[in-house]
Design an enzyme around this catalytic site. Structure first.
Site, PDB file in Angstrom:
ATOM      1  N   HIS A  86       0.864  -1.187   0.000  1.00 58.05           N
ATOM      2  CA  HIS A  86       0.000   0.000   0.000  1.00 58.05           C
ATOM      3  C   HIS A  86       0.896   1.231   0.000  1.00 58.05           C
ATOM      4  O   HIS A  86       1.689   1.437   0.917  1.00 58.05           O
ATOM      5  CB  HIS A  86      -0.948  -0.042   1.206  1.00 58.05           C
ATOM      6  CG  HIS A  86      -2.002  -1.082   1.024  1.00 58.05           C
ATOM      7  ND1 HIS A  86      -3.134  -0.864   0.276  1.00 58.05           N
ATOM      8  CD2 HIS A  86      -2.062  -2.371   1.428  1.00 58.05           C
ATOM      9  CE1 HIS A  86      -3.865  -1.965   0.237  1.00 58.05           C
ATOM     10  NE2 HIS A  86      -3.238  -2.900   0.928  1.00 58.05           N
ATOM     11  N   GLN A  95      10.418  -3.145  11.994  1.00 58.52           N
ATOM     12  CA  GLN A  95      11.599  -3.694  12.666  1.00 58.52           C
ATOM     13  C   GLN A  95      12.593  -4.207  11.620  1.00 58.52           C
ATOM     14  O   GLN A  95      12.212  -4.932  10.701  1.00 58.52           O
ATOM     15  CB  GLN A  95      11.177  -4.848  13.574  1.00 58.52           C
ATOM     16  CG  GLN A  95      12.318  -5.416  14.386  1.00 58.52           C
ATOM     17  CD  GLN A  95      11.867  -6.632  15.182  1.00 58.52           C
ATOM     18  OE1 GLN A  95      11.239  -7.542  14.647  1.00 58.52           O
ATOM     19  NE2 GLN A  95      12.172  -6.630  16.458  1.00 58.52           N
ATOM     20  N   GLN A  97      15.772  -6.288  10.073  1.00 54.69           N
ATOM     21  CA  GLN A  97      16.519  -7.543  10.260  1.00 54.69           C
ATOM     22  C   GLN A  97      18.009  -7.319   9.985  1.00 54.69           C
ATOM     23  O   GLN A  97      18.787  -8.259  10.002  1.00 54.69           O
ATOM     24  CB  GLN A  97      15.962  -8.637   9.340  1.00 54.69           C
ATOM     25  CG  GLN A  97      14.606  -9.152   9.798  1.00 54.69           C
ATOM     26  CD  GLN A  97      14.105 -10.307   8.953  1.00 54.69           C
ATOM     27  OE1 GLN A  97      14.493 -10.455   7.788  1.00 54.69           O
ATOM     28  NE2 GLN A  97      13.237 -11.122   9.513  1.00 54.69           N
ATOM     29  N   ARG A 176      -8.884  -5.348   2.231  1.00 58.01           N
ATOM     30  CA  ARG A 176      -8.330  -6.357   3.142  1.00 58.01           C
ATOM     31  C   ARG A 176      -9.321  -6.872   4.170  1.00 58.01           C
ATOM     32  O   ARG A 176      -8.987  -7.778   4.936  1.00 58.01           O
ATOM     33  CB  ARG A 176      -7.079  -5.802   3.831  1.00 58.01           C
ATOM     34  CG  ARG A 176      -6.037  -5.236   2.881  1.00 58.01           C
ATOM     35  CD  ARG A 176      -5.479  -6.267   1.915  1.00 58.01           C
ATOM     36  NE  ARG A 176      -4.424  -5.694   1.080  1.00 58.01           N
ATOM     37  CZ  ARG A 176      -3.555  -6.403   0.376  1.00 58.01           C
ATOM     38  NH1 ARG A 176      -3.615  -7.722   0.367  1.00 58.01           N
ATOM     39  NH2 ARG A 176      -2.636  -5.805  -0.361  1.00 58.01           N
TER      40      ARG A 176
HETATM   41  C1  LIG Z   1      -6.936 -10.290  -2.720  1.00 61.59           C
HETATM   42  C2  LIG Z   1      -5.642  -9.677  -3.170  1.00 61.59           C
HETATM   43  C3  LIG Z   1      -4.747 -10.417  -3.910  1.00 61.59           C
HETATM   44  C4  LIG Z   1      -3.537  -9.857  -4.340  1.00 61.59           C
HETATM   45  N1  LIG Z   1      -2.661 -10.618  -5.065  1.00 61.59           N
HETATM   46  C5  LIG Z   1      -1.500 -10.076  -5.509  1.00 61.59           C
HETATM   47  C6  LIG Z   1      -0.570 -10.841  -6.293  1.00 61.59           C
HETATM   48  O1  LIG Z   1      -0.796 -12.000  -6.572  1.00 61.59           O
HETATM   49  N2  LIG Z   1       0.585 -10.244  -6.683  1.00 61.59           N
HETATM   50  C7  LIG Z   1       0.870  -8.935  -6.395  1.00 61.59           C
HETATM   51  O2  LIG Z   1       1.919  -8.437  -6.803  1.00 61.59           O
HETATM   52  N3  LIG Z   1       0.020  -8.198  -5.655  1.00 61.59           N
HETATM   53  C8  LIG Z   1      -1.145  -8.729  -5.205  1.00 61.59           C
HETATM   54  N4  LIG Z   1      -1.999  -7.968  -4.454  1.00 61.59           N
HETATM   55  C9  LIG Z   1      -1.608  -6.599  -4.099  1.00 61.59           C
HETATM   56  C10 LIG Z   1      -2.284  -5.569  -5.009  1.00 61.59           C
HETATM   57  O3  LIG Z   1      -1.916  -5.758  -6.354  1.00 61.59           O
HETATM   58  C11 LIG Z   1      -1.917  -4.139  -4.574  1.00 61.59           C
HETATM   59  O4  LIG Z   1      -0.526  -3.942  -4.752  1.00 61.59           O
HETATM   60  C12 LIG Z   1      -2.241  -3.863  -3.129  1.00 61.59           C
HETATM   61  O5  LIG Z   1      -3.505  -4.362  -2.794  1.00 61.59           O
HETATM   62  C13 LIG Z   1      -2.214  -2.358  -2.886  1.00 61.59           C
HETATM   63  O6  LIG Z   1      -3.392  -1.834  -3.449  1.00 61.59           O
HETATM   64  P1  LIG Z   1      -3.452  -0.419  -4.138  1.00 61.59           P
HETATM   65  O7  LIG Z   1      -2.416  -0.297  -5.215  1.00 61.59           O
HETATM   66  O8  LIG Z   1      -4.878  -0.196  -4.535  1.00 61.59           O
HETATM   67  O9  LIG Z   1      -3.131   0.515  -2.876  1.00 61.59           O
HETATM   68  P2  LIG Z   1      -2.228   1.803  -2.756  1.00 61.59           P
HETATM   69  O10 LIG Z   1      -0.843   1.523  -3.188  1.00 61.59           O
HETATM   70  O11 LIG Z   1      -2.410   2.296  -1.366  1.00 61.59           O
HETATM   71  O12 LIG Z   1      -2.847   2.808  -3.763  1.00 61.59           O
HETATM   72  C14 LIG Z   1      -4.135   3.364  -3.511  1.00 61.59           C
HETATM   73  C15 LIG Z   1      -4.725   3.792  -4.827  1.00 61.59           C
HETATM   74  O13 LIG Z   1      -3.931   4.862  -5.355  1.00 61.59           O
HETATM   75  C16 LIG Z   1      -3.871   4.744  -6.769  1.00 61.59           C
HETATM   76  N5  LIG Z   1      -2.454   4.609  -7.169  1.00 61.59           N
HETATM   77  C17 LIG Z   1      -1.418   4.283  -6.357  1.00 61.59           C
HETATM   78  N6  LIG Z   1      -0.275   4.304  -7.039  1.00 61.59           N
HETATM   79  C18 LIG Z   1      -0.593   4.621  -8.310  1.00 61.59           C
HETATM   80  C19 LIG Z   1       0.155   4.772  -9.496  1.00 61.59           C
HETATM   81  N7  LIG Z   1       1.467   4.603  -9.530  1.00 61.59           N
HETATM   82  N8  LIG Z   1      -0.490   5.117 -10.610  1.00 61.59           N
HETATM   83  C20 LIG Z   1      -1.823   5.321 -10.610  1.00 61.59           C
HETATM   84  N9  LIG Z   1      -2.603   5.163  -9.523  1.00 61.59           N
HETATM   85  C21 LIG Z   1      -1.989   4.819  -8.387  1.00 61.59           C
HETATM   86  C22 LIG Z   1      -4.692   3.540  -7.164  1.00 61.59           C
HETATM   87  O14 LIG Z   1      -6.007   3.944  -7.444  1.00 61.59           O
HETATM   88  C23 LIG Z   1      -4.715   2.709  -5.905  1.00 61.59           C
HETATM   89  O15 LIG Z   1      -5.844   1.861  -5.813  1.00 61.59           O
HETATM   90  C24 LIG Z   1      -3.215  -8.511  -4.017  1.00 61.59           C
HETATM   91  C25 LIG Z   1      -4.130  -7.767  -3.271  1.00 61.59           C
HETATM   92  C26 LIG Z   1      -5.327  -8.324  -2.845  1.00 61.59           C
HETATM   93  C27 LIG Z   1      -6.290  -7.496  -2.027  1.00 61.59           C
END
Ligand SMILES: Cc1cc2nc3c(=O)[nH]c(=O)nc-3n(C[C@H](O)[C@H](O)[C@H](O)COP(=O)(O)OP(=O)(O)OC[C@H]3O[C@@H](n4cnc5c(N)ncnc54)[C@H](O)[C@@H]3O)c2cc1C
Length: 276
Positions: A86, A95, A97, A176
């Site tokens: 996130h 923490q 390592q 989550r």
């Molecule tokens: C059920 C589940 C399964 C998952 N499985 C995998 C997996 O197999 N492999 C894997 O690598 N990850 C996996 N993830 C992680 C997922 O891909 C995201 O990295 C993680 O949930 C963070 O979400 P986010 O990017 O929405 O949140 P944040 O990083 O907090 O971003 C919040 C929001 O800001 C915007 N944002 C952030 N950065 C950018 C950007 N650079 N450009 C444009 N908009 C942006 C987007 O709208 C994003 O939703 C999984 C997540 C879930 C919930």
């Protein structure tokens, strides 16, 4: 054991949020709004009601002006790797390592319930014991902790101090608290939610999975995942909403039935309309 503690938060979240929203929609300056709050021309109840209405809209940036600080301990590195994905509105300290060396090779770890149920916990722990012995040997041989840690498993526990704004916390809970999320992350999100509900119930109630009645209210995961979800049946799937919309647009909705009309018109059942 996982522990999540709300250490601190924006001193008066309701006031901060009100000020942020009010500044957008008022000819008053923020200073004038503050004065009116101080002399009770704007009451706490009015602030709450105003915020409640704004929270029904998509105007989300004011939510970034309220922050929560958490201490999170006893979580695995399997969890922490997901947590730090996130990127927006959240700051982490974790923490190290590199700078923390586990004394006598004893590192804390998490054994998932499924491993215990499968009767494999003892073997997992024995393996971790061996890893600890080798870790200790490496450290004694002068290998720095940052390299000895290459032995350590995803199960190794870690601790966080984080600050997250309310908008980011809503997003984290959207994803989550969903039953698709990994159990440990769901548990941490649920504990963060419980802490915010305790401290600021007016805001805490919005921390829900994305299908929550105060969030989207429907499921946007795959149909198969929706079918497998323990709460799938009480929330419509996105496809059902689209199908309904398409049917409506194309004039294909099933007409209301006679019994529907009877319920609407509250017609008396046949034979009951005779005069006294
Ligand atoms: C059920 C589940 C399964 C998952 N499985 C995998 C997996 O197999 N492999 C894997 O690598 N990850 C996996 N993830 C992680 C997922 O891909 C995201 O990295 C993680 O949930 C963070 O979400 P986010 O990017 O929405 O949140 P944040 O990083 O907090 O971003 C919040 C929001 O800001 C915007 N944002 C952030 N950065 C950018 C950007 N650079 N450009 C444009 N908009 C942006 C987007 O709208 C994003 O939703 C999984 C997540 C879930 C919930």
């Amino acid at each position: 054991m996982i522990q999540v503690t709300l250490l601190s938060h924006t001193p008066n979240p309701i006031r901060s949020l009100y000020m942020a929203y009010r500044t957008c929609y008022s000819t008053l300056t923020p200073q004038q709004v503050a004065t009116r709050i101080e002399d009770d021309r704007i009451t706490e109840a009015q602030m709450r009601q105003f915020i409640e209405e704004r929270l029904k809209t998509g105007h989300a940036s004011p939510l970034e002006q309220v922050a929560f600080e958490f201490g999170i301990s006893g979580v695995s590195r399997a969890f922490s790797h997901q947590f730090v994905r996130h990127r927006v509105g959240i700051s982490f300290e974790q923490q190290s390592q590199r700078y923390v060396t586990y004394k006598e090779g004893e590192f804390p770890y998490t054994v998932p319930e499924t491993v215990k149920k499968a009767g494999l916990a003892a073997r997992m722990e024995a393996l971790f014991g061996d890893l600890g012995v080798l870790y200790e040997e490496m450290v004694a041989a002068g290998v720095p902790a940052e390299d000895a840690r290459f032995l350590l498993p995803n199960a190794t526990n870690t601790n966080f101090k984080i600050t997250v704004n309310f908008q980011a916390l809503l997003h984290i809970c959207d994803l989550r608290l969903c039953t698709r999320a990994q159990w440990e992350f769901r548990r941490v999100a649920a504990l963060m939610r419980a802490e915010v509900v305790r401290a600021v119930p007016e805001l805490g109630k919005y921390l829900q999975p994305k299908c929550g009645e105060l969030r989207m209210g429907y499921c946007d995961e795959s149909l198969a995942d929706w079918e497998a979800c323990p709460i799938g049946r009480v929330r419509p799937h996105r496809e059902a909403l689209f199908r309904l919309y398409d049917q409506y647009r194309m004039g294909q909705l099933a007409p209301l039935r006679d019994e529907d009309w009877a319920a609407i018109e509250e017609k008396e059942p046949a034979g009951s309309g005779e005069p006294y």
